[in-house]
Design a protein around this motif. Structure first.
Motif, PDB file in Angstrom:
ATOM      1  N   VAL A 103      -4.632  10.448  -3.317  1.00  0.00           N
ATOM      2  CA  VAL A 103      -6.153  11.505  -3.169  1.00  0.00           C
ATOM      3  C   VAL A 103      -6.191  12.846  -5.013  1.00  0.00           C
ATOM      4  O   VAL A 103      -6.698  12.831  -5.908  1.00  0.00           O
ATOM      5  N   THR A 104      -4.271  12.933  -4.173  1.00  0.00           N
ATOM      6  CA  THR A 104      -4.651  14.437  -5.813  1.00  0.00           C
ATOM      7  C   THR A 104      -3.881  13.721  -6.519  1.00  0.00           C
ATOM      8  O   THR A 104      -4.791  14.040  -8.193  1.00  0.00           O
ATOM      9  N   TYR A 105      -3.736  12.603  -7.167  1.00  0.00           N
ATOM     10  CA  TYR A 105      -3.460  12.190  -8.265  1.00  0.00           C
ATOM     11  C   TYR A 105      -4.676  11.882  -9.128  1.00  0.00           C
ATOM     12  O   TYR A 105      -4.511  11.396 -10.517  1.00  0.00           O
ATOM     13  N   ASN A 106      -5.216  10.899  -8.494  1.00  0.00           N
ATOM     14  CA  ASN A 106      -6.685  10.469  -9.045  1.00  0.00           C
ATOM     15  C   ASN A 106      -7.462  11.135  -9.308  1.00  0.00           C
ATOM     16  O   ASN A 106      -8.520  11.396 -10.099  1.00  0.00           O
ATOM     17  N   LYS A 107      -7.444  13.054  -8.985  1.00  0.00           N
ATOM     18  CA  LYS A 107      -8.121  14.068  -9.800  1.00  0.00           C
ATOM     19  C   LYS A 107      -7.559  13.568 -10.513  1.00  0.00           C
ATOM     20  O   LYS A 107      -7.943  14.540 -11.949  1.00  0.00           O
ATOM     21  N   LYS A 144      -2.517   9.845 -19.668  1.00  0.00           N
ATOM     22  CA  LYS A 144      -2.790  10.806 -18.795  1.00  0.00           C
ATOM     23  C   LYS A 144      -1.709  10.311 -17.502  1.00  0.00           C
ATOM     24  O   LYS A 144      -0.526  10.589 -16.573  1.00  0.00           O
ATOM     25  N   GLY A 145      -1.686   9.162 -17.677  1.00  0.00           N
ATOM     26  CA  GLY A 145      -0.350   8.285 -16.020  1.00  0.00           C
ATOM     27  C   GLY A 145       0.409   8.323 -16.824  1.00  0.00           C
ATOM     28  O   GLY A 145       1.770   8.968 -15.981  1.00  0.00           O
ATOM     29  N   ARG A 146       0.953   7.970 -17.557  1.00  0.00           N
ATOM     30  CA  ARG A 146       2.829   8.446 -18.629  1.00  0.00           C
ATOM     31  C   ARG A 146       2.748   9.714 -18.331  1.00  0.00           C
ATOM     32  O   ARG A 146       3.863  10.222 -17.945  1.00  0.00           O
ATOM     33  N   ARG A 147       2.444  11.224 -18.565  1.00  0.00           N
ATOM     34  CA  ARG A 147       2.080  12.235 -18.432  1.00  0.00           C
ATOM     35  C   ARG A 147       2.420  12.486 -17.198  1.00  0.00           C
ATOM     36  O   ARG A 147       3.420  13.086 -17.026  1.00  0.00           O
ATOM     37  N   LEU A 148       1.885  12.421 -16.426  1.00  0.00           N
ATOM     38  CA  LEU A 148       2.232  13.078 -14.178  1.00  0.00           C
ATOM     39  C   LEU A 148       3.158  11.772 -14.604  1.00  0.00           C
ATOM     40  O   LEU A 148       4.079  13.068 -13.922  1.00  0.00           O
ATOM     41  N   ALA A 149       3.362  10.661 -14.820  1.00  0.00           N
ATOM     42  CA  ALA A 149       4.924   9.856 -14.490  1.00  0.00           C
ATOM     43  C   ALA A 149       6.487  11.170 -14.586  1.00  0.00           C
ATOM     44  O   ALA A 149       6.690  11.362 -14.379  1.00  0.00           O
ATOM     45  N   GLY A 150       5.550  11.396 -16.295  1.00  0.00           N
ATOM     46  CA  GLY A 150       6.660  12.375 -16.434  1.00  0.00           C
ATOM     47  C   GLY A 150       7.253  13.584 -15.998  1.00  0.00           C
ATOM     48  O   GLY A 150       8.370  13.992 -15.580  1.00  0.00           O
ATOM     49  N   PRO A 170       0.511  -1.257   0.097  1.00  0.00           N
ATOM     50  CA  PRO A 170      -0.143   0.078   0.136  1.00  0.00           C
ATOM     51  C   PRO A 170       0.701   1.369  -0.339  1.00  0.00           C
ATOM     52  O   PRO A 170       2.199   1.381   0.819  1.00  0.00           O
ATOM     53  N   VAL A 171       0.418   1.963  -0.299  1.00  0.00           N
ATOM     54  CA  VAL A 171       1.208   3.814  -0.852  1.00  0.00           C
ATOM     55  C   VAL A 171       0.974   4.355   1.108  1.00  0.00           C
ATOM     56  O   VAL A 171      -0.227   4.232   1.969  1.00  0.00           O
ATOM     57  N   LYS A 172       2.130   5.558   1.380  1.00  0.00           N
ATOM     58  CA  LYS A 172       2.088   5.151   2.740  1.00  0.00           C
ATOM     59  C   LYS A 172       1.392   7.039   2.555  1.00  0.00           C
ATOM     60  O   LYS A 172       0.577   7.017   3.220  1.00  0.00           O
ATOM     61  N   ASP A 173       1.438   8.006   1.788  1.00  0.00           N
ATOM     62  CA  ASP A 173       1.283   8.935   1.937  1.00  0.00           C
ATOM     63  C   ASP A 173      -0.979   8.953   0.955  1.00  0.00           C
ATOM     64  O   ASP A 173      -0.658   9.111  -0.578  1.00  0.00           O
ATOM     65  N   VAL A 174      -1.148   8.338   2.150  1.00  0.00           N
ATOM     66  CA  VAL A 174      -3.126   8.302   0.938  1.00  0.00           C
ATOM     67  C   VAL A 174      -3.056  10.106   0.280  1.00  0.00           C
ATOM     68  O   VAL A 174      -4.016   9.853  -0.884  1.00  0.00           O
ATOM     69  N   ASP A 175      -2.818  11.015   1.056  1.00  0.00           N
ATOM     70  CA  ASP A 175      -3.158  12.389   0.351  1.00  0.00           C
ATOM     71  C   ASP A 175      -2.833  12.144  -1.300  1.00  0.00           C
ATOM     72  O   ASP A 175      -2.987  12.570  -1.858  1.00  0.00           O
ATOM     73  N   LEU A 176      -1.801  11.353  -1.284  1.00  0.00           N
ATOM     74  CA  LEU A 176      -0.948  11.274  -2.881  1.00  0.00           C
ATOM     75  C   LEU A 176      -2.195  11.448  -3.887  1.00  0.00           C
ATOM     76  O   LEU A 176      -2.076  11.324  -4.459  1.00  0.00           O
ATOM     77  N   ALA A 182      -3.244   6.550 -10.521  1.00  0.00           N
ATOM     78  CA  ALA A 182      -3.032   6.831  -8.710  1.00  0.00           C
ATOM     79  C   ALA A 182      -1.352   6.463  -8.114  1.00  0.00           C
ATOM     80  O   ALA A 182      -0.824   7.060  -7.605  1.00  0.00           O
ATOM     81  N   SER A 183      -2.431   5.248  -7.577  1.00  0.00           N
ATOM     82  CA  SER A 183      -1.709   4.444  -6.165  1.00  0.00           C
ATOM     83  C   SER A 183      -0.659   4.467  -6.561  1.00  0.00           C
ATOM     84  O   SER A 183       0.207   4.116  -6.089  1.00  0.00           O
ATOM     85  N   ALA A 184      -0.394   3.922  -8.074  1.00  0.00           N
ATOM     86  CA  ALA A 184       1.576   3.262  -9.069  1.00  0.00           C
ATOM     87  C   ALA A 184       2.019   4.652  -8.751  1.00  0.00           C
ATOM     88  O   ALA A 184       2.905   4.329  -8.829  1.00  0.00           O
ATOM     89  N   ILE A 185       1.552   5.512  -9.559  1.00  0.00           N
ATOM     90  CA  ILE A 185       2.750   6.310  -9.703  1.00  0.00           C
ATOM     91  C   ILE A 185       2.660   7.506  -7.518  1.00  0.00           C
ATOM     92  O   ILE A 185       4.315   7.515  -7.872  1.00  0.00           O
TER      93      ILE A 185
END
Length: 152
Positions: free
Chosen positions: A62-66, A93-99, A54-60, A73-76
């Motif tokens: 939530v932010t990426y899930n927007k 969109k996932g690739r763009r955010l990861a970049g 699991p991701v430790k920073d759940v807020d992150l 969002a969880s993988a990133i």
């Protein structure tokens, strides 16, 4: 085998499962992880060589899930928590955010190319032919170009 931790998104798991190439992940990468969200999206039991963290920073998340779906969002977010991770993500969109976040990433086609480069498979063509029979969205011209580059 690669020395870094690989984090995979759902689309990679689904596509490799659909084309009967799931074990390629294990043949190429030593340490493969995913998130509970992705495991739930996959809807099948994952092999024991894929660790669920699991991701430790759940807020992150939530932010990426927007910007991207929950699995991506969880993988990133997990990729940000693990130094030198390689993220496998196919969605634009996932690739763009990861970049934008300077996360090293590849896609499922990149996994297959790596398998070919490492001589884990002798030809990309049978895999690409099976991909064309799925609902995975990729330009067939790109697949043909890759085959041509490998003289496959």
């Amino acid at each position: 085998m690669a020395e870094y931790i690989v984090i995979t998104d759902t689309s990679c798991l689904i596509l490799l499962d659909n084309i009967k190439a799931f074990d390629l992940l294990h043949n190429i990468y030593q340490h493969i992880i995913t998130t509970p969200e992705i495991a739930a999206e996959f809807k099948k039991t994952l092999p024991d060589w894929i660790q669920i963290i699991p991701v430790k920073d759940v807020d992150l998340v939530v932010t990426y899930n927007k910007q991207v779906d929950l699995g991506e969002a969880s993988a990133i977010a997990l990729a940000q928590e693990i130094p030198n991770a390689l993220l496998i993500v196919d969605d634009f969109k996932g690739r763009r955010l990861a970049g934008q976040l300077n996360i090293r990433f590849t896609g499922t086609i990149g996994v297959l190319i790596t398998a070919r480069q490492q001589n884990k498979i002798t030809s990309l063509r049978p895999y690409f032919d099976m991909i064309k029979l799925t609902d995975f969205r990729i330009d067939p011209i790109l697949l043909d170009r890759i085959l041509n580059d490998f003289k496959d």
